[in-house]
Design an enzyme around this catalytic site. Structure first.
Site: not given
Length: 393
Positions: A135-137, A177
């Site tokens: 989920h951070h890419a 994010d």
């Protein structure tokens, strides 16, 4: 509450492997699948082999130059690409490039698309893709162990093909994010994240004032929790917020991310939760899926860095909930239920720590946090601010 469920997997996703000493290790997946098999909870007929995401699908979220960089750095990159790796977030200790990176990351993204397609087509009610949850890419940069944002890619696929309203629930200890920024202006995708506050933890975002923008204002909810939050406060904040939000948003599909790094044993956060939240939280999501989405629920993995004592149990409990397995129901009456001895014996020699003997943690030996009342009060303040625009049920 029942519903058919599929577990989505492809062995090539196991190649998403930075190096042997990296905390994000694919052994987590093998340990979990083996635990489920030994528990008699994973029949071969419940597993479905996934496909890789196409470049067209990746381009719905990621910029062409970034995909080109990931491909180039995956196979004997030349000096020019080595110099430019930092531009794309692929040269640091967290997310270093590795051989075969593009193919492995494409299979991770394709697994989450496959899970969504199986649910949205009606071939199953629930689908679990434990290899997903990166989920951070960001659109043009890797971050936080994440190369392609499989969740954002899968949501974009659902929006394009089915025009469905999607509620994304992120329970990882780190703020979701990348998914948030992907849909920050989209009123048809509601992103929700409950996590340790970004004041003290990567990625430093996820504050209550992050609410979305333009037409998407209000379709973004963050519940930042204090370090050393324990089970009771975590569950109070989660249950109150997610029930009110789901009632308000009324999604067609729930996609939930199940990083299990809020556990007290996780080395990369400061939370003090036990296996209890990973037993109780999926049941709430399951209920909401049947209440508002005709059962449509896709779950993905995520973080979790105590790969021996925490991740296999937490992710197995998620699958037990999705399948309404008798073992999950029996834990209510028999919380001291033991793990399969065959699983413990098989893996203990490889583990540097003693493997747990039971599905749930024995909390009688846990020491309470001295600042519990203060932490609970601060979490309630954040909860109240986050929910101020949503009517009570």
């Amino acid at each position: 509450m029942t519903g058919s469920a599929l577990l989505i997997h492809h062995d090539k996703a196991m190649n998403y492997h930075f190096h042997d000493s990296h905390p994000f290790h694919p052994l987590r997946l093998r340990l979990t699948l083996d635990l489920l098999a030994e528990a008699g909870a994973l029949a071969p007929t419940a597993m479905l082999t996934s496909r890789p995401a196409t470049e067209e699908e990746l381009l719905q979220v990621h910029q062409p130059a970034y995909i080109e960089a990931v491909k180039a750095l995956s196979t004997n990159p030349g000096p020019d690409w080595l110099e430019r790796a930092g531009q794309y977030g692929l040269d640091d200790d967290d997310t270093p490039f590795f051989p075969g990176m593009h193919e492995a990351a494409a299979y991770v993204a394709g697994g989450s698309i496959t899970a969504c397609e199986e649910v949205m087509s009606g071939r199953c009610d629930h689908a679990l893709h434990l290899g997903g949850g990166l989920h951070h890419a960001l659109s043009a940069k890797a971050a936080g162990f994440c190369v392609y944002n499989d969740v954002s890619v899968a949501i974009a696929y659902v929006r394009q093909r089915y025009k469905a309203r999607v509620l994304y629930i992120d329970t990882d200890v780190h703020h979701g994010d990348g998914v948030q920024w992907s849909f920050y202006s989209d009123p048809e995708v509601c992103t929700y994240s409950i996590h340790e506050t970004g004041k003290y933890l990567f990625p430093g975002t996820g504050f209550v004032q992050e609410r979305g923008e333009h037409q998407g204002y209000g379709a973004c909810v963050n519940i930042p929790l204090q370090p050393y939050t324990e089970d009771a406060s975590w569950m109070e904040c989660f249950e109150q917020s997610i029930r009110r939000l789901t009632e308000y948003f009324k999604p067609d599909l729930i996609i939930s991310q199940h990083g299990c790094d809020a556990h007290a044993l996780d080395p990369l956060s400061h939370m003090q939760c036990s296996m209890a939240i990973y037993n109780e939280m999926p049941a709430i999501i399951h209920s909401l899926a049947h209440t508002y989405c005709s059962g449509r629920w896709v779950a993905v993995g995520g973080g979790g860095y105590d790969i021996w004592r925490v991740v296999p149990r937490a992710w197995s409990l998620l699958w037990l909930e999705m399948t309404d397995h008798p073992l999950k129901r029996s834990l209510k009456q028999h919380p001291r239920t033991r793990l399969p001895q065959t699983w413990i014996e098989r893996w203990q020699e490889q583990s540097s720590v003693s493997l747990p003997a039971e599905w749930l943690d024995d909390l009688t030996h846990w020491e309470g946090i001295p600042r519990r009342a203060e932490i609970t009060a601060k979490n309630r303040e954040s909860l109240a601010v986050a929910l101020q625009d949503f009517p009570e049920i």
